[in-house]
Design a protein around this motif. Structure first.
Motif, PDB file in Angstrom:
ATOM      1  N   SER A 128      -1.604   9.973   6.462  1.00 51.03           N
ATOM      2  CA  SER A 128      -2.696  10.215   5.520  1.00 51.03           C
ATOM      3  C   SER A 128      -3.927   9.431   5.961  1.00 51.03           C
ATOM      4  O   SER A 128      -3.940   8.201   5.952  1.00 51.03           O
ATOM      5  CB  SER A 128      -2.281   9.782   4.104  1.00 51.03           C
ATOM      6  N   ALA A 129      -4.988  10.161   6.328  1.00 55.02           N
ATOM      7  CA  ALA A 129      -6.220   9.496   6.765  1.00 55.02           C
ATOM      8  C   ALA A 129      -6.816   8.647   5.657  1.00 55.02           C
ATOM      9  O   ALA A 129      -7.383   7.578   5.907  1.00 55.02           O
ATOM     10  CB  ALA A 129      -7.224  10.538   7.246  1.00 55.02           C
ATOM     11  N   ASN A 130      -6.715   9.106   4.426  1.00 58.56           N
ATOM     12  CA  ASN A 130      -7.214   8.313   3.298  1.00 58.56           C
ATOM     13  C   ASN A 130      -6.456   6.991   3.178  1.00 58.56           C
ATOM     14  O   ASN A 130      -7.014   5.989   2.740  1.00 58.56           O
ATOM     15  CB  ASN A 130      -7.071   9.096   1.987  1.00 58.56           C
ATOM     16  N   SER A 131      -5.186   7.003   3.561  1.00 61.82           N
ATOM     17  CA  SER A 131      -4.353   5.820   3.396  1.00 61.82           C
ATOM     18  C   SER A 131      -4.482   4.814   4.530  1.00 61.82           C
ATOM     19  O   SER A 131      -4.356   3.605   4.323  1.00 61.82           O
ATOM     20  CB  SER A 131      -2.881   6.237   3.279  1.00 61.82           C
ATOM     21  N   GLU A 142      -7.459   4.827  -5.234  1.00 66.56           N
ATOM     22  CA  GLU A 142      -8.662   5.309  -4.554  1.00 66.56           C
ATOM     23  C   GLU A 142      -8.986   4.394  -3.377  1.00 66.56           C
ATOM     24  O   GLU A 142      -9.182   3.184  -3.537  1.00 66.56           O
ATOM     25  CB  GLU A 142      -9.866   5.420  -5.504  1.00 66.56           C
ATOM     26  N   SER A 143      -9.040   4.981  -2.190  1.00 67.35           N
ATOM     27  CA  SER A 143      -9.158   4.181  -0.970  1.00 67.35           C
ATOM     28  C   SER A 143     -10.391   3.284  -0.973  1.00 67.35           C
ATOM     29  O   SER A 143     -10.316   2.119  -0.543  1.00 67.35           O
ATOM     30  CB  SER A 143      -9.173   5.091   0.259  1.00 67.35           C
ATOM     31  N   ILE A 157       0.876  -1.170   0.000  1.00 66.19           N
ATOM     32  CA  ILE A 157       0.000   0.000   0.000  1.00 66.19           C
ATOM     33  C   ILE A 157       0.909   1.214   0.000  1.00 66.19           C
ATOM     34  O   ILE A 157       1.489   1.581   1.033  1.00 66.19           O
ATOM     35  CB  ILE A 157      -0.930   0.036   1.231  1.00 66.19           C
ATOM     36  N   HIS A 158       1.109   1.806  -1.164  1.00 62.84           N
ATOM     37  CA  HIS A 158       1.942   3.005  -1.261  1.00 62.84           C
ATOM     38  C   HIS A 158       1.209   4.137  -0.546  1.00 62.84           C
ATOM     39  O   HIS A 158       0.106   4.521  -0.947  1.00 62.84           O
ATOM     40  CB  HIS A 158       2.193   3.365  -2.719  1.00 62.84           C
ATOM     41  N   GLN A 184      -1.333  10.170  -6.641  1.00 61.91           N
ATOM     42  CA  GLN A 184      -1.947  10.274  -5.321  1.00 61.91           C
ATOM     43  C   GLN A 184      -1.696   9.002  -4.507  1.00 61.91           C
ATOM     44  O   GLN A 184      -1.300   7.971  -5.040  1.00 61.91           O
ATOM     45  CB  GLN A 184      -3.463  10.489  -5.457  1.00 61.91           C
ATOM     46  N   ILE A 185      -1.941   9.121  -3.215  1.00 64.68           N
ATOM     47  CA  ILE A 185      -1.952   7.956  -2.338  1.00 64.68           C
ATOM     48  C   ILE A 185      -3.339   7.841  -1.736  1.00 64.68           C
ATOM     49  O   ILE A 185      -4.063   8.848  -1.650  1.00 64.68           O
ATOM     50  CB  ILE A 185      -0.882   8.056  -1.223  1.00 64.68           C
TER      51      ILE A 185
END
Length: 353
Positions: free
Chosen positions: A278-281, A333-334, A272-273, A319-320
Motif C-alpha cells: 500500500s503506497a499510502n501505508s 490517515e497517512s 502501523i497497521h 482503512q489502512i
C-alpha cells in the motif's frame, strides 16, 4: 429547520489589509478559511471570480499553480493553498488554541478529522450538493449517490461524533470544526433536503446548531448579498425535487470523547497497521521505523482483517494505514500519522516554524 448563526456584516469577513483568503462565499472549502481568518481578526475574503476565470490568470497562478480556491496570501507575501493547510497555518501563526501546540494527541485527532473529511466524505458530499448549486451535472443514479454519502457520513459520525461533546475532535472548539461545519450547514438546509433526498441525522443537525454561534462570523453562510450558501442554493428553484425514499445520513456515534495529552515518551513498540504493497501505508511505516518508535503490523485486507470488530473499534473507516501507540492511542490517515510521528519523534522532519 435551518441553523442559527452569529450575526455577521458582510464587511466583517472582507480581507481588508490582512490575510487574504482568495475564494468565493459560496465555496464551502473557502468558507472554512474565510470564517477562521475573520474570527481571528487577521483577515478574510478576497473575492475570486471563478466564473470569469480569475483563478486562471497569471497573477493568481503565481500564488497557486493549481488555480484553485481557497488560496491564502499573507501580507508578508507568503502564499499557500488547500483548506486544511491554510487552517493549520492560521491557527499556528496566531497561537490559537484552536490547534493547541501543547496537546499532541488532540492535534493529531484534529488532523485526522480534517483529512478524513477530505478523503472519505467530500467527494460524496459534492456529488449531491454541487448539482444543486449548479457547479456540476446531476448524478444519474441519485439513490446510489445518497447511499454512498450515507455510508461515508455514518462512518464519520461513528469515528468523531459523540454524545458527550459538542465538538468533533475532543472537548473544545478546534479548526476541525471550522473545516467541517460549513459542509454540514449546507446539508442542514430544508431546501437541500428537498432537492437531494438527504437529511442530516439529528445529532449532526444539532452539531450545526451548537457550533455556528461559536464562530463569530458564521453569518456569511446565511446572508451575503444573495451569495451566501443559503441564499445561493435557495435561488436554484428550477432544480427538480428528489423523487424516492429520503435517506438519513450521519447516523451513529463514537463510543467516547477522544483522548488528549502528550505523545508517549520513549515509544518503541507502536504499530502501523498496514500492508507493504500500500503506497499510502509505506510512508508511515518507513517514518515510524526511521524514528525508532515501531514497525508495521500486517493487516491482511484480502482476508478482511480491516473489517473485524476489533479493527473497526480503532477506526470506523476500515482503512489502512492506522497508527496504534503502545499506550493504545490511535490515529489514521497517512498525512495525520506522518505529522504525529514527525512532530513528536523526529521534529527535524516537520519544523515548528
Amino acid at each position: 429547520m435551518g441553523a442559527c448563526c452569529a450575526k455577521t456584516n458582510v464587511e466583517d469577513t472582507d480581507a481588508g489589509n490582512g490575510i487574504k483568503i482568495h475564494g468565493a462565499p459560496v465555496s464551502t472549502n473557502s468558507l472554512s478559511c474565510i470564517i477562521l481568518a475573520a474570527d481571528l481578526g487577521k483577515g478574510g475574503l478576497e473575492y475570486c471570480d471563478l466564473m470569469s476565470g480569475a483563478h486562471k490568470q497569471p497573477s493568481f497562478l503565481k500564488m497557486n499553480p493549481f488555480g484553485q480556491v481557497p488560496t491564502m496570501q499573507d501580507p508578508d507575501g507568503f502564499c499557500c493553498a488547500e483548506s486544511n493547510t491554510i487552517l493549520r497555518y492560521l491557527a499556528v501563526k496566531h497561537n490559537s488554541n484552536l490547534y493547541p501546540a501543547a496537546d499532541a494527541k488532540l492535534r493529531a485527532r484534529i488532523d485526522w478529522v480534517m483529512a478524513a473529511w477530505s478523503t472519505n466524505v467530500y467527494a460524496k458530499w459534492a456529488a449531491r450538493m454541487y448539482p444543486i448549486l449548479g457547479f456540476a451535472p446531476d448524478v444519474a443514479d441519485k439513490e446510489k449517490a445518497n447511499k454512498e454519502l450515507k455510508e461515508a457520513l455514518d462512518n464519520f459520525a461513528k469515528a468523531f461524533v459523540t454524545s458527550g461533546s459538542k465538538f468533533l475532535a475532543g472537548d473544545q472548539l478546534t479548526i476541525a470544526d471550522y473545516k467541517v461545519m460549513p459542509f454540514l450547514f449546507g446539508l442542514s438546509l430544508p431546501f437541500v433536503q428537498k432537492k437531494s433526498g438527504v437529511k442530516l441525522a439529528p445529532r449532526l443537525a444539532q452539531y450545526v446548531q451548537d457550533i455556528m454561534p461559536l464562530m463569530k462570523t458564521s453569518g456569511i453562510l446565511t446572508s451575503n448579498g444573495g451569495f451566501s450558501v443559503k441564499e445561493f442554493v435557495e435561488s436554484k428553484t428550477d432544480f427538480p425535487d428528489f423523487v424516492g425514499t429520503p435517506v438519513v445520513v450521519g447516523e451513529g456515534l463514537a463510543s467516547a470523547v477522544a483522548p488528549k495529552g502528550a505523545a508517549k515518551k520513549d515509544e518503541k513498540s507502536a504499530k502501523i497497521h498496514a500492508m507493504p504493497a500500500s503506497a499510502n501505508s509505506v510512508a508511515a511505516i518507513v517514518c515510524a521505523m526511521d524514528a525508532g518508535i515501531g514497525n508495521m503490523e500486517f493487516c491482511n485486507l484480502m482476508e478482511g482483517a480491516h473489517m473485524k470488530p476489533e479493527y473497526l473499534a480503532k477506526t470506523a473507516f476500515h482503512q489502512i494505514p492506522l497508527f496504534e501507540g503502545s499506550d493504545g492511542y490511535c490515529v489514521a490517515e497517512s498525512t495525520a500519522i506522518l505529522r504525529y510521528i514527525a512532530t513528536n519523534y523526529m521534529p527535524s522532519l516537520y519544523p515548528a516554524s
